[in-house]
Design an enzyme around this catalytic site. Structure first.
Site, PDB file in Angstrom:
ATOM      1  N   ASP A  56       0.866  -1.178   0.000  1.00 31.73           N
ATOM      2  CA  ASP A  56       0.000   0.000   0.000  1.00 31.73           C
ATOM      3  C   ASP A  56       0.905   1.231   0.000  1.00 31.73           C
ATOM      4  OD1 ASP A  56      -1.691   2.119   0.563  1.00 31.73           O
ATOM      5  OD2 ASP A  56      -2.824   1.056   2.102  1.00 31.73           O
ATOM      6  N   VAL A  57       0.861   2.041  -1.061  1.00 31.08           N
ATOM      7  CA  VAL A  57       1.789   3.172  -1.169  1.00 31.08           C
ATOM      8  C   VAL A  57       1.544   4.250  -0.124  1.00 31.08           C
ATOM      9  CG1 VAL A  57       2.236   2.837  -3.628  1.00 31.08           C
ATOM     10  CG2 VAL A  57       0.371   4.356  -2.913  1.00 31.08           C
ATOM     11  N   ASN A  83       3.303   4.772 -10.373  1.00 31.36           N
ATOM     12  CA  ASN A  83       2.058   4.751 -11.153  1.00 31.36           C
ATOM     13  C   ASN A  83       0.807   4.653 -10.298  1.00 31.36           C
ATOM     14  OD1 ASN A  83       0.273   4.016 -13.604  1.00 31.36           O
ATOM     15  ND2 ASN A  83       0.148   2.165 -12.336  1.00 31.36           N
ATOM     16  N   TYR A 148      -7.859  15.896  -7.215  1.00 37.20           N
ATOM     17  CA  TYR A 148      -7.102  15.073  -8.163  1.00 37.20           C
ATOM     18  C   TYR A 148      -6.117  15.930  -8.952  1.00 37.20           C
ATOM     19  CZ  TYR A 148      -6.208  12.004 -12.170  1.00 37.20           C
ATOM     20  OH  TYR A 148      -5.602  11.256 -13.153  1.00 37.20           O
ATOM     21  N   LYS A 152      -1.907  15.651  -8.958  1.00 38.79           N
ATOM     22  CA  LYS A 152      -1.143  15.365 -10.168  1.00 38.79           C
ATOM     23  C   LYS A 152      -0.182  16.508 -10.511  1.00 38.79           C
ATOM     24  CE  LYS A 152      -2.716  11.254 -11.108  1.00 38.79           C
ATOM     25  NZ  LYS A 152      -1.824  10.076 -11.134  1.00 38.79           N
ATOM     26  N   THR A 183      -8.919   2.113 -19.497  1.00 39.49           N
ATOM     27  CA  THR A 183      -8.688   1.175 -18.395  1.00 39.49           C
ATOM     28  C   THR A 183      -9.979   1.046 -17.587  1.00 39.49           C
ATOM     29  OG1 THR A 183      -8.021   2.855 -16.777  1.00 39.49           O
ATOM     30  CG2 THR A 183      -6.295   1.991 -18.247  1.00 39.49           C
TER      31      THR A 183
END
Length: 250
Positions: A56-57, A83, A148, A152, A183
């Site tokens: 888990d990042v 990623n 978001y 980014k 995706t």
């Protein structure tokens, strides 16, 4: 081009863009550690040069331990692909701190921890590539997705700062900024857009397709090919860049 003898780490490597990148690197000879929160997903795609490691990042200790173990098993991480991320939109007046922190913890903090721990092993090697998978939202404002967008943008800032820190080394740091990629995130966003905009599923999907300059969804393989280019010969002077894959200039 061969990446034989190179150890790559791809977070969020069990699905979508991450899996496409991992497979492309393995096809060119790299040993690739793929990470993600769901061990069963990783194990389902493992083999042929892909080595699963549940991680888990957002968990600092887990990131440090997992990357250190991977480096012990397969050598220093020389290709780091940050990623892992989440993509959700929410109007700013409806954004509470829990939502904001979850977005930052995964997208920005997760990238920072992944890169930091990978550099611990990379710095002892004679070559390295760090590539963050940001988004076109890292370069422009994405309507209805302030958290978001901010996360980014932060990833690109991190990459640009590191490229300056390591200018005299054989390491490069770049970000890739795709527009809408075909995706499972697209499928999830369809539902979200339907609820927010009050449109049909087809209309919601069309909104994302139309947002891309060339009016089609981007294939994950297109992002993977950009990663291969950044890892290949002749890319040594490409450093500190935010590379758009969006069908046109935003």
């Amino acid at each position: 081009m061969t990446l034989s003898g190179k150890h790559a780490l791809v977070t969020g490597g069990g699905t979508g863009i991450g899996l496409a990148i991992a497979r492309a690197l393995a096809d060119h000879g790299a040993q690739v550690t793929i990470t993600g929160r769901r061990a069963e997903v990783l194990e389902g795609v493992a083999g042929n040069g892909l080595y699963p490691a549940a991680m888990d990042v957002t968990d600092e200790a887990q990131v440090a331990d997992t990357i250190a173990k991977a480096a012990d098993q397969r050598g220093p991480v020389q290709i780091c692909i940050a990623n892992a991320g989440i993509a959700e939109g929410r109007a700013v007046h409806k954004t509470d701190m829990a939502f904001w922190r979850r977005m930052m913890a995964t997208n920005l903090d997760g990238a920072f921890l992944t890169v930091r721990e990978s550099l611990n092993s990379m710095r002892g090697s004679d070559w390295g590539r760090v590539i963050a998978i940001s988004s076109i939202a890292g370069l422009k404002g994405l309507k209805g997705a302030a958290a978001y967008t901010a996360s980014k943008h932060g990833m690109i800032g991190l990459i640009r700062a590191l490229s300056e820190d390591y200018l005299s080394t054989p390491y490069t740091f770049n970000a890739i900024c795709p527009a809408y990629v075909d995706t499972e995130i697209i499928s999830r966003n369809v539902t979200s857009i339907q609820e927010r905009a009050g449109v049909s599923a087809d209309e919601a999907r069309a909104m994302m397709v139309d947002a891309n300059k060339h009016k089609r969804l981007i294939a994950p393989s297109e992002v993977a090919q950009a990663v291969l280019w950044l890892c290949g010969p002749g890319s040594e002077s490409v450093n500190g860049q935010a590379i758009e894959i969006a069908g046109g200039k935003f």
